[in-house]
Design a protein around this motif. Structure first.
Motif, PDB file in Angstrom:
ATOM      1  N   THR A 292       0.707  -1.147  -0.056  1.00 36.39           N
ATOM      2  CA  THR A 292      -0.045  -0.028   0.227  1.00 36.39           C
ATOM      3  C   THR A 292       1.038   1.297   0.216  1.00 36.39           C
ATOM      4  O   THR A 292       0.213   2.445  -0.089  1.00 36.39           O
ATOM      5  N   THR A 293       2.208   1.044   0.178  1.00 36.11           N
ATOM      6  CA  THR A 293       3.132   2.022   0.036  1.00 36.11           C
ATOM      7  C   THR A 293       4.384   1.600  -0.536  1.00 36.11           C
ATOM      8  O   THR A 293       4.742   0.288  -0.388  1.00 36.11           O
ATOM      9  N   GLU A 294       5.060   2.363  -1.265  1.00 36.56           N
ATOM     10  CA  GLU A 294       6.478   1.912  -1.643  1.00 36.56           C
ATOM     11  C   GLU A 294       7.491   1.728  -0.644  1.00 36.56           C
ATOM     12  O   GLU A 294       7.670   2.463   0.253  1.00 36.56           O
ATOM     13  N   PRO A 295       8.203   0.568  -0.570  1.00 34.99           N
ATOM     14  CA  PRO A 295       9.377   0.394   0.407  1.00 34.99           C
ATOM     15  C   PRO A 295      10.429   1.468   0.229  1.00 34.99           C
ATOM     16  O   PRO A 295      10.619   1.911  -0.928  1.00 34.99           O
ATOM     17  N   PRO A 296      11.141   1.822   1.184  1.00 35.41           N
ATOM     18  CA  PRO A 296      12.130   2.766   0.878  1.00 35.41           C
ATOM     19  C   PRO A 296      13.401   2.143   0.042  1.00 35.41           C
ATOM     20  O   PRO A 296      13.530   1.258  -0.105  1.00 35.41           O
ATOM     21  N   SER A 297      13.966   3.216  -0.657  1.00 31.64           N
ATOM     22  CA  SER A 297      15.139   2.910  -1.486  1.00 31.64           C
ATOM     23  C   SER A 297      16.384   2.336  -0.737  1.00 31.64           C
ATOM     24  O   SER A 297      17.266   1.491  -1.654  1.00 31.64           O
ATOM     25  N   ASP A 299      19.059   3.701   0.421  1.00 28.61           N
ATOM     26  CA  ASP A 299      20.424   4.103  -0.225  1.00 28.61           C
ATOM     27  C   ASP A 299      20.608   3.172  -1.503  1.00 28.61           C
ATOM     28  O   ASP A 299      21.926   3.159  -1.811  1.00 28.61           O
ATOM     29  N   GLY A 300      19.781   2.982  -2.149  1.00 26.13           N
ATOM     30  CA  GLY A 300      20.000   2.097  -3.506  1.00 26.13           C
ATOM     31  C   GLY A 300      20.105   0.719  -3.288  1.00 26.13           C
ATOM     32  O   GLY A 300      20.632  -0.197  -4.366  1.00 26.13           O
ATOM     33  N   LEU A 301      20.133   0.208  -1.893  1.00 30.96           N
ATOM     34  CA  LEU A 301      20.207  -1.184  -1.965  1.00 30.96           C
ATOM     35  C   LEU A 301      18.980  -2.102  -2.151  1.00 30.96           C
ATOM     36  O   LEU A 301      19.226  -3.235  -2.507  1.00 30.96           O
ATOM     37  N   LEU A 302      17.613  -1.436  -2.370  1.00 25.58           N
ATOM     38  CA  LEU A 302      16.734  -1.930  -2.752  1.00 25.58           C
ATOM     39  C   LEU A 302      16.604  -2.514  -4.376  1.00 25.58           C
ATOM     40  O   LEU A 302      16.825  -1.701  -5.107  1.00 25.58           O
ATOM     41  N   VAL A 303      16.766  -3.625  -4.330  1.00 27.77           N
ATOM     42  CA  VAL A 303      17.027  -4.227  -5.730  1.00 27.77           C
ATOM     43  C   VAL A 303      15.618  -4.528  -6.375  1.00 27.77           C
ATOM     44  O   VAL A 303      15.269  -4.211  -7.640  1.00 27.77           O
ATOM     45  N   ALA A 304      14.601  -4.816  -5.672  1.00 31.10           N
ATOM     46  CA  ALA A 304      13.184  -5.178  -6.396  1.00 31.10           C
ATOM     47  C   ALA A 304      12.281  -5.113  -5.115  1.00 31.10           C
ATOM     48  O   ALA A 304      12.491  -5.601  -3.887  1.00 31.10           O
ATOM     49  N   SER A 305      10.908  -5.075  -5.377  1.00 32.51           N
ATOM     50  CA  SER A 305       9.784  -5.199  -4.576  1.00 32.51           C
ATOM     51  C   SER A 305       8.681  -5.940  -5.449  1.00 32.51           C
ATOM     52  O   SER A 305       8.382  -5.335  -6.540  1.00 32.51           O
ATOM     53  N   ILE A 306       8.234  -7.218  -4.902  1.00 28.88           N
ATOM     54  CA  ILE A 306       7.442  -8.144  -5.623  1.00 28.88           C
ATOM     55  C   ILE A 306       6.191  -8.236  -4.923  1.00 28.88           C
ATOM     56  O   ILE A 306       6.161  -8.814  -3.691  1.00 28.88           O
ATOM     57  N   SER A 307       5.158  -7.933  -5.453  1.00 28.22           N
ATOM     58  CA  SER A 307       3.707  -8.025  -5.139  1.00 28.22           C
ATOM     59  C   SER A 307       2.902  -9.300  -5.489  1.00 28.22           C
ATOM     60  O   SER A 307       3.030  -9.684  -6.607  1.00 28.22           O
ATOM     61  N   LEU A 308       2.627 -10.261  -4.398  1.00 23.92           N
ATOM     62  CA  LEU A 308       1.883 -11.299  -5.005  1.00 23.92           C
ATOM     63  C   LEU A 308       0.694 -11.193  -5.732  1.00 23.92           C
ATOM     64  O   LEU A 308       0.213 -11.699  -6.674  1.00 23.92           O
ATOM     65  N   SER A 309      -0.006 -10.131  -5.293  1.00 27.63           N
ATOM     66  CA  SER A 309      -1.380  -9.371  -5.857  1.00 27.63           C
ATOM     67  C   SER A 309      -0.989  -9.388  -7.328  1.00 27.63           C
ATOM     68  O   SER A 309      -1.888  -9.556  -8.282  1.00 27.63           O
ATOM     69  N   VAL A 310      -0.004  -8.408  -7.735  1.00 32.19           N
ATOM     70  CA  VAL A 310       0.339  -8.154  -8.896  1.00 32.19           C
ATOM     71  C   VAL A 310       0.740  -9.315  -9.854  1.00 32.19           C
ATOM     72  O   VAL A 310       0.061  -9.743 -10.951  1.00 32.19           O
ATOM     73  N   LEU A 311       1.471 -10.345  -9.199  1.00 36.66           N
ATOM     74  CA  LEU A 311       1.845 -11.650  -9.812  1.00 36.66           C
ATOM     75  C   LEU A 311       0.662 -12.377 -10.073  1.00 36.66           C
ATOM     76  O   LEU A 311       0.450 -13.044 -11.372  1.00 36.66           O
ATOM     77  N   ALA A 312      -0.224 -12.469  -9.166  1.00 38.66           N
ATOM     78  CA  ALA A 312      -1.513 -13.292  -9.596  1.00 38.66           C
ATOM     79  C   ALA A 312      -2.598 -12.753 -10.266  1.00 38.66           C
ATOM     80  O   ALA A 312      -3.429 -13.258 -10.620  1.00 38.66           O
ATOM     81  N   GLY A 313      -2.587 -11.265 -10.425  1.00 43.16           N
ATOM     82  CA  GLY A 313      -3.606 -10.586 -11.084  1.00 43.16           C
ATOM     83  C   GLY A 313      -4.744  -9.993 -10.277  1.00 43.16           C
ATOM     84  O   GLY A 313      -5.394  -9.099 -10.465  1.00 43.16           O
ATOM     85  N   SER A 314      -4.673 -10.445  -8.935  1.00 40.76           N
ATOM     86  CA  SER A 314      -5.534  -9.776  -7.995  1.00 40.76           C
ATOM     87  C   SER A 314      -5.301 -10.268  -6.570  1.00 40.76           C
ATOM     88  O   SER A 314      -4.411 -11.324  -6.411  1.00 40.76           O
ATOM     89  N   ALA A 315      -5.534  -9.502  -5.463  1.00 36.08           N
ATOM     90  CA  ALA A 315      -5.395  -9.823  -3.989  1.00 36.08           C
ATOM     91  C   ALA A 315      -5.988 -11.259  -3.790  1.00 36.08           C
ATOM     92  O   ALA A 315      -5.376 -12.202  -3.021  1.00 36.08           O
ATOM     93  N   GLU A 316      -7.279 -11.255  -4.438  1.00 36.20           N
ATOM     94  CA  GLU A 316      -8.110 -12.663  -4.079  1.00 36.20           C
ATOM     95  C   GLU A 316      -7.419 -13.757  -4.537  1.00 36.20           C
ATOM     96  O   GLU A 316      -7.315 -14.858  -4.021  1.00 36.20           O
ATOM     97  N   ALA A 317      -6.804 -13.668  -5.870  1.00 34.09           N
ATOM     98  CA  ALA A 317      -6.163 -14.740  -6.586  1.00 34.09           C
ATOM     99  C   ALA A 317      -4.798 -15.128  -5.821  1.00 34.09           C
ATOM    100  O   ALA A 317      -4.575 -16.411  -5.523  1.00 34.09           O
ATOM    101  N   ALA A 318      -4.174 -14.287  -5.042  1.00 30.02           N
ATOM    102  CA  ALA A 318      -3.116 -14.453  -4.472  1.00 30.02           C
ATOM    103  C   ALA A 318      -3.197 -14.996  -3.002  1.00 30.02           C
ATOM    104  O   ALA A 318      -2.683 -15.914  -2.598  1.00 30.02           O
TER     105      ALA A 318
END
Length: 337
Positions: A292-297, A299-318
């Motif tokens: 619901t909010t983006e994780p902090p950067s 200082d450049g160490l954040l490689v990626a943020s991965i949402s199961l809801s995005v991968l699955a197509g919806s929160a319900e599917a996840a």
């Protein structure tokens, strides 16, 4: 590469161990030769024993037999014995709100937690860690202390783990802040506040101590009666499970929780993991059911943020198949690096 997988539980879905194993399975399907270290985490709430048992070699689950549940019905008492003789007791297992047949903010008790502690002391435990979280009651720990009448704190002391800093009394205290979650009406909150005020007056301890209101005031009861000390749960469990040590030689940390929001970096597992990663200049991949909010950067160490809801197509599917989508998240994370 050396990868540390250290998530919290995905509440209402999978415990931290299952989350770590699923992410690890996905990662290995892409990068089978990496050194993968699974260290499920917790903050002192539900799932703490399982997270420690999965991360600390030589731990043993011990039975306390049948103990008094929060609504008076018997439940199975269980505690964790660490290799050094320390007993870890999780309030949620014996006195948690999830054990209630119906919410009862006035009548619910912590007695079963006290009975579990008594069993651990009878078995010769040399120190005690109490994980506070998920409480059904607002009894100040009176039920637990009553069950422990005649017992003394172990020689190694008592540590209380919590992720809240609420005092015992007042508008930000145990009754006012957490009573509604336990089903308390406004009149019942006033009654609970009065009970806690009278309970606190019987001890020479400060009810305004940060964290004293944790678990319906149970922290205050043990602070006052057993000279316990209050500690933030996530850092304590991180140290106990070796997370800080492992990140000293890791290339990537994968951590996450069910819902990442603005509170995630405020004393919770993910926030503590982020701090350790920054301290060790370790790359971070954040995985969550939803953001619901983006994780902090970081200082450049954040490689990626991965949402199961995005991968699955919806929160319900996840939510329908979290294990599958966590495997997919682990696979995607491995492809990212």
């Amino acid at each position: 590469m050396r990868i540390v997988v250290a998530p919290d539980s995905f509440k209402g879905s999978l415990d931290a161990r299952a989350v770590a194993e699923a992410i690890g399975e996905g990662w290995r399907s892409v990068r089978a030769d990496d050194d993968l270290v699974l260290l499920p985490q917790a903050d002192g709430g539900e799932g703490t024993l399982d997270a420690i048992a999965a991360s600390v070699p030589g731990t043993t689950f011990r039975s306390a037999g049948q103990v008094t549940g929060p609504d008076g019905r018997p439940v199975a008492g269980e505690w964790l014995e660490l290799p050094d003789g320390t007993a870890v007791v999780e309030l949620a297992r014996s006195s948690g709100i999830a054990l209630m047949e119906r919410l009862d903010p006035i009548g619910a008790t912590t007695r079963g937690m006290g009975e579990t502690i008594a069993a651990a002391l009878d078995a010769g435990s040399t120190a005690l860690i109490i994980a506070l979280g998920g409480s059904a009651s607002t009894d100040g720990g009176a039920g637990a202390l009553d069950a422990l009448a005649g017992y003394r704190p172990p020689a190694g002391g008592v540590r209380l783990l919590t992720d809240v800093t609420a005092p015992l009394l007042g508008p930000t205290g145990a009754a006012a802040t957490f009573g509604p979650q336990k089903g308390a009406t406004l009149s019942q909150i006033a009654e609970l506040e009065d009970r806690l005020t009278r309970f606190a007056a019987t001890f020479d301890a400060d009810p305004a101590s940060p964290g004293a209101g944790a678990a319906g005031g149970t922290a205050f009861g043990f602070l006052a009666a057993w000279q316990a000390t209050i500690h933030p749960g996530a850092p304590e469990i991180g140290t106990l499970t070796g997370l800080d040590r492992q990140l000293g030689c890791a290339d990537v940390l994968m951590t996450g929780e069910g819902a990442f929001d603005q509170t995630s970096t405020q004393g919770k597992v993910v926030g503590h993991a982020f701090e350790l990663a920054q301290r060790n200049s370790t790359g971070v991949i954040a995985i969550a059911g939803r953001f619901t909010t983006e994780p902090p950067s970081l200082d450049g160490l954040l490689v990626a943020s991965i949402s199961l809801s995005v991968l699955a197509g919806s929160a319900e599917a996840a939510m329908a198949d979290p294990h599958h989508w966590l495997i997919e998240a682990g696979r995607k994370a491995a492809e990212t690096v």
